[in-house]
Design a protein around this motif. Sequence first.
Motif, PDB file in Angstrom:
ATOM      1  N   ARG A 142      79.979 -42.938 -21.470  1.00 51.58           N
ATOM      2  CA  ARG A 142      80.287 -42.461 -22.833  1.00 51.58           C
ATOM      3  C   ARG A 142      79.642 -41.104 -23.091  1.00 51.58           C
ATOM      4  O   ARG A 142      80.215 -40.247 -23.774  1.00 51.58           O
ATOM      5  CB  ARG A 142      79.821 -43.495 -23.874  1.00 51.58           C
ATOM      6  CG  ARG A 142      80.732 -44.725 -23.900  1.00 51.58           C
ATOM      7  CD  ARG A 142      80.068 -45.929 -24.530  1.00 51.58           C
ATOM      8  NE  ARG A 142      79.692 -45.731 -25.900  1.00 51.58           N
ATOM      9  CZ  ARG A 142      78.721 -46.416 -26.518  1.00 51.58           C
ATOM     10  NH1 ARG A 142      78.042 -47.352 -25.856  1.00 51.58           N
ATOM     11  NH2 ARG A 142      78.433 -46.175 -27.765  1.00 51.58           N
TER      12      ARG A 142
ATOM     13  N   GLY B  36      63.004 -39.167 -34.784  1.00 47.93           N
ATOM     14  CA  GLY B  36      62.031 -39.579 -35.807  1.00 47.93           C
ATOM     15  C   GLY B  36      62.563 -40.786 -36.553  1.00 47.93           C
ATOM     16  O   GLY B  36      63.689 -41.238 -36.290  1.00 47.93           O
ATOM     17  N   PRO B  37      61.756 -41.322 -37.491  1.00 42.35           N
ATOM     18  CA  PRO B  37      62.163 -42.535 -38.207  1.00 42.35           C
ATOM     19  C   PRO B  37      63.487 -42.360 -38.966  1.00 42.35           C
ATOM     20  O   PRO B  37      63.796 -41.262 -39.429  1.00 42.35           O
ATOM     21  CB  PRO B  37      61.007 -42.775 -39.183  1.00 42.35           C
ATOM     22  CG  PRO B  37      59.852 -42.035 -38.600  1.00 42.35           C
ATOM     23  CD  PRO B  37      60.419 -40.874 -37.853  1.00 42.35           C
TER      24      PRO B  37
ATOM     25  N   GLY C 176      72.895 -42.038 -33.968  1.00 44.33           N
ATOM     26  CA  GLY C 176      72.544 -42.613 -35.271  1.00 44.33           C
ATOM     27  C   GLY C 176      73.620 -42.366 -36.317  1.00 44.33           C
ATOM     28  O   GLY C 176      73.362 -42.486 -37.512  1.00 44.33           O
TER      29      GLY C 176
ATOM     30  N   HIS D 145      67.819 -52.352 -34.496  1.00 48.03           N
ATOM     31  CA  HIS D 145      67.330 -52.072 -33.140  1.00 48.03           C
ATOM     32  C   HIS D 145      66.153 -52.997 -32.877  1.00 48.03           C
ATOM     33  O   HIS D 145      65.301 -53.172 -33.752  1.00 48.03           O
ATOM     34  CB  HIS D 145      66.894 -50.611 -33.015  1.00 48.03           C
ATOM     35  CG  HIS D 145      66.635 -50.197 -31.599  1.00 48.03           C
ATOM     36  ND1 HIS D 145      65.487 -50.532 -30.927  1.00 48.03           N
ATOM     37  CD2 HIS D 145      67.401 -49.508 -30.716  1.00 48.03           C
ATOM     38  CE1 HIS D 145      65.555 -50.056 -29.694  1.00 48.03           C
ATOM     39  NE2 HIS D 145      66.698 -49.426 -29.544  1.00 48.03           N
TER      40      HIS D 145
ATOM     41  N   GLY E 163      76.333 -44.174 -37.128  1.00 45.17           N
ATOM     42  CA  GLY E 163      76.605 -45.373 -37.926  1.00 45.17           C
ATOM     43  C   GLY E 163      75.443 -45.703 -38.852  1.00 45.17           C
ATOM     44  O   GLY E 163      75.642 -46.057 -40.019  1.00 45.17           O
TER      45      GLY E 163
ATOM     46  N   GLU F  87      64.076 -50.626 -35.284  1.00 47.29           N
ATOM     47  CA  GLU F  87      64.531 -51.053 -36.628  1.00 47.29           C
ATOM     48  C   GLU F  87      64.747 -52.565 -36.560  1.00 47.29           C
ATOM     49  O   GLU F  87      65.869 -53.062 -36.702  1.00 47.29           O
ATOM     50  CB  GLU F  87      65.841 -50.295 -36.927  1.00 47.29           C
ATOM     51  CG  GLU F  87      66.411 -50.424 -38.309  1.00 47.29           C
ATOM     52  CD  GLU F  87      65.854 -49.446 -39.316  1.00 47.29           C
ATOM     53  OE1 GLU F  87      64.753 -48.907 -39.076  1.00 47.29           O
ATOM     54  OE2 GLU F  87      66.498 -49.258 -40.353  1.00 47.29           O
TER      55      GLU F  87
ATOM     56  N   THR G 171      94.869 -43.540 -32.409  1.00 48.25           N
ATOM     57  CA  THR G 171      93.717 -43.269 -33.282  1.00 48.25           C
ATOM     58  C   THR G 171      94.142 -42.481 -34.520  1.00 48.25           C
ATOM     59  O   THR G 171      93.745 -42.800 -35.651  1.00 48.25           O
ATOM     60  CB  THR G 171      92.660 -42.471 -32.490  1.00 48.25           C
ATOM     61  OG1 THR G 171      92.396 -43.170 -31.280  1.00 48.25           O
ATOM     62  CG2 THR G 171      91.392 -42.307 -33.278  1.00 48.25           C
TER      63      THR G 171
ATOM     64  N   VAL H  16      65.288 -39.052 -40.991  1.00 49.31           N
ATOM     65  CA  VAL H  16      66.563 -38.420 -40.626  1.00 49.31           C
ATOM     66  C   VAL H  16      67.493 -38.416 -41.852  1.00 49.31           C
ATOM     67  O   VAL H  16      68.153 -37.424 -42.143  1.00 49.31           O
ATOM     68  CB  VAL H  16      67.222 -39.137 -39.424  1.00 49.31           C
ATOM     69  CG1 VAL H  16      68.553 -38.491 -39.074  1.00 49.31           C
ATOM     70  CG2 VAL H  16      66.293 -39.122 -38.208  1.00 49.31           C
TER      71      VAL H  16
ATOM     72  N   PRO I 114      77.007 -40.716 -28.552  1.00 48.19           N
ATOM     73  CA  PRO I 114      76.803 -42.146 -28.778  1.00 48.19           C
ATOM     74  C   PRO I 114      75.322 -42.410 -28.975  1.00 48.19           C
ATOM     75  O   PRO I 114      74.501 -41.881 -28.225  1.00 48.19           O
ATOM     76  CB  PRO I 114      77.287 -42.805 -27.483  1.00 48.19           C
ATOM     77  CG  PRO I 114      77.897 -41.749 -26.652  1.00 48.19           C
ATOM     78  CD  PRO I 114      77.668 -40.420 -27.287  1.00 48.19           C
TER      79      PRO I 114
HETATM   80  P1  AP5 Z   1      81.883 -45.655 -31.800  1.00 45.66           P
HETATM   81  O1  AP5 Z   1      81.627 -46.965 -32.407  1.00 45.66           O
HETATM   82  O2  AP5 Z   1      82.189 -44.495 -32.670  1.00 45.66           O
HETATM   83  O3  AP5 Z   1      80.675 -45.355 -30.806  1.00 45.66           O
HETATM   84  P2  AP5 Z   1      79.837 -44.010 -30.505  1.00 45.66           P
HETATM   85  O4  AP5 Z   1      80.331 -42.718 -31.031  1.00 45.66           O
HETATM   86  O5  AP5 Z   1      79.690 -44.099 -29.028  1.00 45.66           O
HETATM   87  O6  AP5 Z   1      78.622 -44.160 -31.343  1.00 45.66           O
HETATM   88  P3  AP5 Z   1      77.728 -45.394 -31.439  1.00 45.66           P
HETATM   89  O7  AP5 Z   1      78.296 -46.341 -32.459  1.00 45.66           O
HETATM   90  O8  AP5 Z   1      77.454 -45.970 -30.074  1.00 45.66           O
HETATM   91  O9  AP5 Z   1      76.367 -44.744 -31.910  1.00 45.66           O
HETATM   92  P4  AP5 Z   1      75.910 -44.181 -33.314  1.00 45.66           P
HETATM   93  O10 AP5 Z   1      75.757 -42.705 -33.220  1.00 45.66           O
HETATM   94  O11 AP5 Z   1      76.766 -44.708 -34.417  1.00 45.66           O
HETATM   95  O12 AP5 Z   1      74.458 -44.812 -33.343  1.00 45.66           O
HETATM   96  P5  AP5 Z   1      73.873 -46.029 -34.227  1.00 45.66           P
HETATM   97  O13 AP5 Z   1      73.731 -45.587 -35.632  1.00 45.66           O
HETATM   98  O14 AP5 Z   1      74.618 -47.301 -33.951  1.00 45.66           O
HETATM   99  O15 AP5 Z   1      83.092 -45.754 -30.747  1.00 45.66           O
HETATM  100  C1  AP5 Z   1      83.190 -46.817 -29.828  1.00 45.66           C
HETATM  101  C2  AP5 Z   1      84.463 -46.646 -29.004  1.00 45.66           C
HETATM  102  O16 AP5 Z   1      85.619 -46.677 -29.871  1.00 45.66           O
HETATM  103  C3  AP5 Z   1      84.594 -45.320 -28.239  1.00 45.66           C
HETATM  104  O17 AP5 Z   1      83.922 -45.353 -26.999  1.00 45.66           O
HETATM  105  C4  AP5 Z   1      86.113 -45.218 -28.092  1.00 45.66           C
HETATM  106  O18 AP5 Z   1      86.589 -46.059 -27.058  1.00 45.66           O
HETATM  107  C5  AP5 Z   1      86.607 -45.760 -29.431  1.00 45.66           C
HETATM  108  N1  AP5 Z   1      86.777 -44.684 -30.433  1.00 45.66           N
HETATM  109  C6  AP5 Z   1      86.092 -44.569 -31.605  1.00 45.66           C
HETATM  110  N2  AP5 Z   1      86.496 -43.461 -32.268  1.00 45.66           N
HETATM  111  C7  AP5 Z   1      87.467 -42.885 -31.506  1.00 45.66           C
HETATM  112  C8  AP5 Z   1      88.252 -41.710 -31.646  1.00 45.66           C
HETATM  113  N3  AP5 Z   1      88.135 -40.882 -32.714  1.00 45.66           N
HETATM  114  N4  AP5 Z   1      89.129 -41.405 -30.673  1.00 45.66           N
HETATM  115  C9  AP5 Z   1      89.277 -42.218 -29.602  1.00 45.66           C
HETATM  116  N5  AP5 Z   1      88.554 -43.334 -29.394  1.00 45.66           N
HETATM  117  C10 AP5 Z   1      87.654 -43.672 -30.345  1.00 45.66           C
HETATM  118  O19 AP5 Z   1      72.394 -46.109 -33.585  1.00 45.66           O
HETATM  119  C11 AP5 Z   1      72.202 -46.590 -32.261  1.00 45.66           C
HETATM  120  C12 AP5 Z   1      70.901 -47.421 -32.205  1.00 45.66           C
HETATM  121  O20 AP5 Z   1      69.785 -46.546 -32.469  1.00 45.66           O
HETATM  122  C13 AP5 Z   1      70.827 -48.539 -33.268  1.00 45.66           C
HETATM  123  O21 AP5 Z   1      70.222 -49.671 -32.699  1.00 45.66           O
HETATM  124  C14 AP5 Z   1      69.935 -47.946 -34.379  1.00 45.66           C
HETATM  125  O22 AP5 Z   1      69.174 -48.968 -35.045  1.00 45.66           O
HETATM  126  C15 AP5 Z   1      69.005 -47.027 -33.581  1.00 45.66           C
HETATM  127  N6  AP5 Z   1      68.602 -45.846 -34.338  1.00 45.66           N
HETATM  128  C16 AP5 Z   1      69.378 -45.099 -35.188  1.00 45.66           C
HETATM  129  N7  AP5 Z   1      68.659 -44.076 -35.702  1.00 45.66           N
HETATM  130  C17 AP5 Z   1      67.405 -44.172 -35.150  1.00 45.66           C
HETATM  131  C18 AP5 Z   1      66.209 -43.421 -35.282  1.00 45.66           C
HETATM  132  N8  AP5 Z   1      66.145 -42.354 -36.094  1.00 45.66           N
HETATM  133  N9  AP5 Z   1      65.124 -43.806 -34.563  1.00 45.66           N
HETATM  134  C19 AP5 Z   1      65.168 -44.881 -33.739  1.00 45.66           C
HETATM  135  N10 AP5 Z   1      66.277 -45.655 -33.582  1.00 45.66           N
HETATM  136  C20 AP5 Z   1      67.382 -45.303 -34.286  1.00 45.66           C
END
Ligand code: AP5
Length: 217
Positions: free
Chosen positions: A171, A199-200, A12, A138, A14, A142, A64, A204, A9
Motif C-alpha cells: 500500500r 505526536g499525540p 491518521g 491502537h 481516519g 490509543e 470509485t 495533531v 496509509p
Molecule cells: P483506506 O481505508 O482509505 O486506507 P488508507 O488510505 O490505506 O488509510 P488507512 O485507513 O490505512 O490509514 P489512515 O491514514 O486512515 O490512518 P488511521 O487514522 O486509521 O483504503 C483502504 C482500501 O480501499 C485501499 O487500499 C483501496 O483498495 C480502497 N480505496 C479507498 N479509497 C480509494 C480510492 N479513492 N480509489 C481506489 N481505491 C480506494 O490510523 C492508523 C493507526 O494509527 C490507528 O490505529 C490509529 O489509532 C493510530 N494513530 C493515528 N494517529 C496517531 C498518532 N498521532 N499517534 C499514534 N498513533 C496514531
Amino acid sequence: MRLVLVGPPGAGKGTQAQFISSHLSIPKISTGDIFRSNVSTGTELGQQAQAYMERGDLVPDEVTIAMVEARLADDDAQSGFLLDGFPRNVPQAETLRKLLADWDTKLDVVLELVVEDDEVVRRLSGRRTCRVCGRIWHVLFEPPARPGRCDDCGGELFQRDDDREATIRHRLDVYAQQTQPLIAFYADDGILLGIDATGPVEEVTARAMAALRRFMT
Ligand code: AP5
C-alpha cells in the motif's frame, strides 16, 4: 468547508477525520469505510472492490468515482464535506475538480498529513477498528479501556485484513506511485497545506485545526 485529507496509509486520516469533521460540523466521507461496509454486507459494489482491497491495490476509478459522485450529491454534503481517501490519483482529482465545477463550487483546501514510513507500519500493525461505530483505536498509542472493546459504544474491535506487514508495504508503494503526485497537483492549485502528523492524536488535531482556521467562515 470542502476539504480533502491526503497522506499515506496509517498517517491518521481516519483518526483525524472523525475529530475534524465533528469540529467543523461537516460529513466525513471515507471511501475506504464505504467499501469496507459494502464488502461486509456482500453488495455488488463490495464484491467489485474486495479483491483489490485485500491486495492493497486501488479499486478501479470508474467504480470509485461513481460511488463518490452519488455520495457527494446527498443533501448533507451540499454545504461542505471532508473527503478521506479520495481522490487517490490524478485522474480521480481531475474528475472531482470537474464535478465540483459543474456544481459551481470547488475544494477549499487539501490537508496533507506528513508521517515517515516506519511510523506508518507501527501504527497500522496495532490498529483496531470498532465493528459497530467505526471508531479507530491502537493497541499501544490509543488503547481502549477494555481490550477488544470500543469505549464509545462497547462494540467488538477487529483488525483489518489489509493491515498485514506485506500488504502495508505494498500500500505504501501504491501511495508513492499513484497518490503522491496529488501533492504537486494541489500545490499548483495553491490549496495544499501540510502538517506534521507525528505526536499525540490531540496535538495533531490541534495542528490541523490551527492550519484550517483561515478557511473557516
Ligand atoms: P483506506 O481505508 O482509505 O486506507 P488508507 O488510505 O490505506 O488509510 P488507512 O485507513 O490505512 O490509514 P489512515 O491514514 O486512515 O490512518 P488511521 O487514522 O486509521 O483504503 C483502504 C482500501 O480501499 C485501499 O487500499 C483501496 O483498495 C480502497 N480505496 C479507498 N479509497 C480509494 C480510492 N479513492 N480509489 C481506489 N481505491 C480506494 O490510523 C492508523 C493507526 O494509527 C490507528 O490505529 C490509529 O489509532 C493510530 N494513530 C493515528 N494517529 C496517531 C498518532 N498521532 N499517534 C499514534 N498513533 C496514531
